[in-house]
Motif scaffolding. Sequence first.
Motif, mmCIF file in Angstrom:
data_model
loop_
_atom_site.group_PDB
_atom_site.id
_atom_site.type_symbol
_atom_site.label_atom_id
_atom_site.label_comp_id
_atom_site.label_asym_id
_atom_site.label_seq_id
_atom_site.Cartn_x
_atom_site.Cartn_y
_atom_site.Cartn_z
ATOM 1 N N GLY A 195 -2.711 -6.480 0.920
ATOM 2 C CA GLY A 195 -4.014 -6.318 0.290
ATOM 3 C C GLY A 195 -4.594 -7.638 -0.158
ATOM 4 N N SER B 4 -8.349 5.522 -1.591
ATOM 5 C CA SER B 4 -8.910 4.179 -1.503
ATOM 6 C C SER B 4 -9.563 3.824 -2.838
ATOM 7 N N GLN C 40 -9.403 -1.187 -1.901
ATOM 8 C CA GLN C 40 -8.050 -1.295 -1.367
ATOM 9 C C GLN C 40 -7.455 0.098 -1.203
ATOM 10 N N THR D 97 0.468 -1.616 -2.067
ATOM 11 C CA THR D 97 -0.695 -2.462 -1.827
ATOM 12 C C THR D 97 -1.086 -3.136 -3.140
ATOM 13 N N LEU E 215 -4.326 -5.498 -5.352
ATOM 14 C CA LEU E 215 -5.714 -5.923 -5.472
ATOM 15 C C LEU E 215 -5.796 -6.868 -6.658
#
Length: 281
Positions: A142, A201, A211, A219, A221
């Motif tokens: 990410g 998301s 993200q 992930t 961000l």
Amino acid sequence: MKQIPLGIVTLIAGILITLISLWVGQNNHLLPEQASAQAPLVDNFFNVMVAIGTALFLVVQGAILFSVIKFRRRRGDNTDGEPIEGSFPLEILWTIIPGIIVIGLGIYSVDVYTEMGGMDAISHHGMTHESMMAQPNSNPIGIGSTPANEGKPPSLVVNVTGMQYAWLFNYPDSNVNTGELHVPVGQDVLLNISANDVIHSFWIPQFRLKQDAIPGQATQLRFTATKTGQYPVVCAELCGGYHGSMRTSVVVHTPEEYDRWLAENRIAQQPEMDRTVAVNP
């Protein structure tokens, strides 16, 4: 009356189209307010694409309008139009120009993604698609650190969990859990994002950041909020029948307000209920 040379007309039209396109590109106001350090990067790229799109629109529509007027059927003229079988130089021209535009936008987009920190996870971890599939939990992917923050730890880490149909936020350093994201303005924030069920998301339009939350794949961000206020957090991935209700907010505080909010929630979320009453008289 002496006719103006075609070259002069083309030059004037080109200047007008350029000026109009640049103005539209800088004054379209199509995006919401900017509230993160990453937002101006995305907006500048968007404005360039709007300017190019405006220029192409004016050129194509102008050519159509010119042709309709210039080559319209005259009264009493029943003859066929002149046979036109193509123009090799013109075909080369309208192949090269779009090629240059696409390549230029591609290079610019990679630069924007790098400045946002999008290349950090890829370059830092050296992951390929095959390695991700082989070790789905190995490393987060990410938006990571920007070149300016490379090698520096984030100021705040928040664990974000997406589930049908809510976002949960955990502050591991203070053991605070909330249904809203609270961050201090001007601080480097890292979100570790996961999903419990299906793909979600995590999208904050005012931050220009989005993200995916993927089951089995961590992930991340990383961002810096630049303006205090409350902004919507939206799930941008169709995740089920109540997908539209999967919304919450990110509240950007001043550092003093954030410290006060964190202190209150540390006490409020302790198991002793009498102390909870103390912070909510």
